[in-house]
Design an enzyme around this catalytic site. Structure first.
Site, PDB file in Angstrom:
ATOM      1  N   ASP A  47       4.094  19.940   4.975  1.00 38.05           N
ATOM      2  CA  ASP A  47       3.503  18.721   4.706  1.00 38.05           C
ATOM      3  C   ASP A  47       1.880  18.183   4.248  1.00 38.05           C
ATOM      4  O   ASP A  47       1.250  18.964   4.681  1.00 38.05           O
ATOM      5  CB  ASP A  47       3.229  17.931   6.544  1.00 38.05           C
ATOM      6  CG  ASP A  47       2.982  16.403   6.616  1.00 38.05           C
ATOM      7  OD1 ASP A  47       4.403  15.579   6.199  1.00 38.05           O
ATOM      8  OD2 ASP A  47       2.070  15.987   6.367  1.00 38.05           O
ATOM      9  N   ASN A  86      -4.422   7.949  -0.850  1.00 34.41           N
ATOM     10  CA  ASN A  86      -3.978   7.157  -1.219  1.00 34.41           C
ATOM     11  C   ASN A  86      -4.540   6.212  -1.065  1.00 34.41           C
ATOM     12  O   ASN A  86      -5.138   5.595  -2.220  1.00 34.41           O
ATOM     13  CB  ASN A  86      -2.554   6.591  -0.408  1.00 34.41           C
ATOM     14  CG  ASN A  86      -1.052   7.220  -0.881  1.00 34.41           C
ATOM     15  OD1 ASN A  86      -1.097   7.637  -2.411  1.00 34.41           O
ATOM     16  ND2 ASN A  86      -0.668   7.481   0.136  1.00 34.41           N
ATOM     17  N   ASP A 133       0.602   9.388  -6.009  1.00 34.86           N
ATOM     18  CA  ASP A 133       1.589  10.288  -7.027  1.00 34.86           C
ATOM     19  C   ASP A 133       1.967  11.878  -7.406  1.00 34.86           C
ATOM     20  O   ASP A 133       2.697  12.577  -7.401  1.00 34.86           O
ATOM     21  CB  ASP A 133       2.557   9.201  -8.018  1.00 34.86           C
ATOM     22  CG  ASP A 133       3.095   8.382  -6.415  1.00 34.86           C
ATOM     23  OD1 ASP A 133       2.882   8.495  -5.472  1.00 34.86           O
ATOM     24  OD2 ASP A 133       3.378   6.906  -7.351  1.00 34.86           O
ATOM     25  N   GLU A 170       5.540  12.707   2.137  1.00 33.97           N
ATOM     26  CA  GLU A 170       4.523  13.886   1.846  1.00 33.97           C
ATOM     27  C   GLU A 170       5.429  15.355   2.724  1.00 33.97           C
ATOM     28  O   GLU A 170       4.345  16.183   2.641  1.00 33.97           O
ATOM     29  CB  GLU A 170       3.220  13.808   2.473  1.00 33.97           C
ATOM     30  CG  GLU A 170       2.604  13.021   2.846  1.00 33.97           C
ATOM     31  CD  GLU A 170       2.994  12.686   4.685  1.00 33.97           C
ATOM     32  OE1 GLU A 170       4.627  12.486   4.102  1.00 33.97           O
ATOM     33  OE2 GLU A 170       2.350  13.197   5.016  1.00 33.97           O
TER      34      GLU A 170
HETATM   35  N1  LIG Z   1       1.478   7.834  -3.499  1.00 29.42           N
HETATM   36  C1  LIG Z   1       2.274   7.622  -2.586  1.00 29.42           C
HETATM   37  N2  LIG Z   1       2.527   8.036  -0.664  1.00 29.42           N
HETATM   38  C2  LIG Z   1       3.320   8.160  -0.576  1.00 29.42           C
HETATM   39  C3  LIG Z   1       4.527   8.078  -0.847  1.00 29.42           C
HETATM   40  N3  LIG Z   1       5.420   8.457   0.280  1.00 29.42           N
HETATM   41  C4  LIG Z   1       4.743   8.514   1.556  1.00 29.42           C
HETATM   42  N4  LIG Z   1       2.848   8.215   0.958  1.00 29.42           N
HETATM   43  C5  LIG Z   1       2.589   8.106   1.497  1.00 29.42           C
HETATM   44  O1  LIG Z   1       1.917   9.220   2.593  1.00 29.42           O
HETATM   45  C6  LIG Z   1       1.110   9.317   3.644  1.00 29.42           C
HETATM   46  C7  LIG Z   1       1.391   9.730   5.037  1.00 29.42           C
HETATM   47  O2  LIG Z   1       0.721   9.354   5.693  1.00 29.42           O
HETATM   48  P1  LIG Z   1       0.720  10.276   7.139  1.00 29.42           P
HETATM   49  O3  LIG Z   1       1.525  10.259   7.876  1.00 29.42           O
HETATM   50  O4  LIG Z   1      -0.655   9.287   7.836  1.00 29.42           O
HETATM   51  O5  LIG Z   1       0.048  11.204   6.979  1.00 29.42           O
HETATM   52  P2  LIG Z   1      -1.252  12.001   6.687  1.00 29.42           P
HETATM   53  O6  LIG Z   1      -2.238  11.071   5.891  1.00 29.42           O
HETATM   54  O7  LIG Z   1      -0.846  12.911   4.985  1.00 29.42           O
HETATM   55  O8  LIG Z   1      -1.607  12.703   7.912  1.00 29.42           O
HETATM   56  P3  LIG Z   1      -1.834  13.988   8.305  1.00 29.42           P
HETATM   57  O9  LIG Z   1      -0.232  14.637   8.201  1.00 29.42           O
HETATM   58  O10 LIG Z   1      -1.783  13.823   9.826  1.00 29.42           O
HETATM   59  O11 LIG Z   1      -2.719  15.327   8.234  1.00 29.42           O
HETATM   60  C8  LIG Z   1       0.540   7.452   3.836  1.00 29.42           C
HETATM   61  O12 LIG Z   1      -0.211   7.142   2.986  1.00 29.42           O
HETATM   62  C9  LIG Z   1       2.424   7.288   3.057  1.00 29.42           C
HETATM   63  O13 LIG Z   1       2.142   5.953   2.085  1.00 29.42           O
HETATM   64  C10 LIG Z   1       5.064   7.982  -2.375  1.00 29.42           C
HETATM   65  O14 LIG Z   1       5.994   8.700  -2.678  1.00 29.42           O
HETATM   66  N5  LIG Z   1       3.975   8.149  -3.291  1.00 29.42           N
END
Ligand SMILES: Nc1nc2c(ncn2[C@@H]2O[C@H](COP(=O)(O)OP(=O)(O)OP(=O)(O)O)[C@@H](O)[C@H]2O)c(=O)[nH]1
Length: 302
Positions: free
Chosen positions: A179, A187, A196, A222
């Site tokens: 992860d 983002n 992306d 992610e």
């Molecule tokens: N650009 C992009 N962002 C994505 C995609 N799928 C999911 N996300 C983003 O991934 C992010 C996941 O955020 P969180 O679950 O809060 O996790 P994090 O910010 O990585 O924090 P931790 O996992 O605690 O380190 C969100 O902002 C989603 O919008 C995608 O296909 N493209």
């Protein structure tokens, strides 16, 4: 006909749009050859005039499919084993039709053997066309379009199969849950397009460390899951460490000569002999959360 297990570099490197284009082209080739065949029968049985191009030595290059096939970029589809088989079968079938038409033109008898051979070639081409459509559709259906990693469609089923195979040979099968860290921040700060790009770069990096028979799935936004058949905990742990280090040094270009770096948290677990797959995934997930809790950018083992 048995499906090819390995779809090869050739087709896995194609985008979903390219796969869709190929499927559409093959569907049209099937339709085109169906009406071509009806016309051929008309010529042979009802003595209507033969089409000039069907009498040519290179009739297979002149039909719609032949023209499309000859324009395919080298080293992409051509690497797919079905395409060389299709090219041969297609040429053979057209050559058979040319022979039949030439015999008819010279009012010579057409033997049953020749006719049967032509129909066998026609049937074979149809089977190859159908199988290719099936295989390409399967890839479209089971692949994440952004990163090219597998999606979750067949995840449990595939992992179950790997686990069974490993169990039979008394070998271990390991999982790594990956992860990205603080990805929301990426983002929010640099935009979704950069996010992306990070995901695409991450998958490229992970794939470069995997063996041919390892499997990579996009498990969530992610979050990625790797299945490592025939791998002990130690091996999975050291691979995770290499992946962690590889991700850490990735440079993601964000324009104007600038780049960003990202890190990931990794959870490693074995699929135990009597585990169901969901339980094993849950353990890898828990280990990944442990890595997050302990400060991120690290590997944790269940
Ligand atoms: N650009 C992009 N962002 C994505 C995609 N799928 C999911 N996300 C983003 O991934 C992010 C996941 O955020 P969180 O679950 O809060 O996790 P994090 O910010 O990585 O924090 P931790 O996992 O605690 O380190 C969100 O902002 C989603 O919008 C995608 O296909 N493209």
């Amino acid at each position: 006909m048995a499906m090819h297990q390995n779809t090869g570099q050739g087709i896995s490197s194609l985008s979903n749009t390219q796969l869709e284009d190929v499927i559409a082209e093959i569907e049209q080739a099937i339709e085109w050859h169906q009406s071509w065949y009806k016309n051929l029968l008309r010529c042979l049985i009802a003595d209507t005039p033969a089409n000039e191009q069907d009498l040519a030595d290179n009739a297979h290059n002149l039909c719609r499919f032949g023209q499309w096939f000859n324009k395919l970029p080298e080293q992409t589809l051509n690497l797919h084993p079905y395409f060389s088989e299709i090219a041969c079968a297609h040429k053979k079938m057209h050559q058979g039709a040319t022979v039949l038409l030439s015999l008819k033109e010279t009012k010579s008898a057409i033997s049953v053997n020749l006719l049967d051979q032509f129909h066998a070639d026609l049937d074979r081409l149809r089977v190859l066309f159908d199988t290719l459509i099936e295989e390409f559709s399967e890839l479209l259906h089971t692949r994440d379009p952004l990163t090219g990693a597998s999606n979750r469609t067949n995840l449990v089923e595939n992992l179950q199969k790997e686990h069974e195979l490993c169990k039979r040979k008394s070998l271990s099968c390991a999982l790594i849950m990956i992860d990205l860290d603080h990805f929301k921040q990426v983002n929010d700060e640099f935009g979704h397009a950069v996010g992306d790009k990070v995901l695409i770069a991450l998958v490229k990096c992970i794939k470069s460390h995997l063996r041919e028979y390892d499997q990579l799935y996009r498990y969530g936004g992610e979050e990625f899951l790797v299945c490592l058949p025939q791998t002990e905990l130690e091996g999975a742990k050291s691979l995770s460490e290499r992946l962690r280090a590889g991700v850490e040094v990735l440079k993601i270009e964000i324009g104007k000569g600038k780049h960003i770096n990202v890190t990931g948290s990794f959870g490693v677990a074995l699929i135990n002999a009597d585990d169901d797959i969901e339980t094993a995934i849950e353990r890898a997930d828990q280990a990944m959360y442990q890595a997050k809790k302990s400060g991120r950018n690290r590997v944790s083992v269940a």
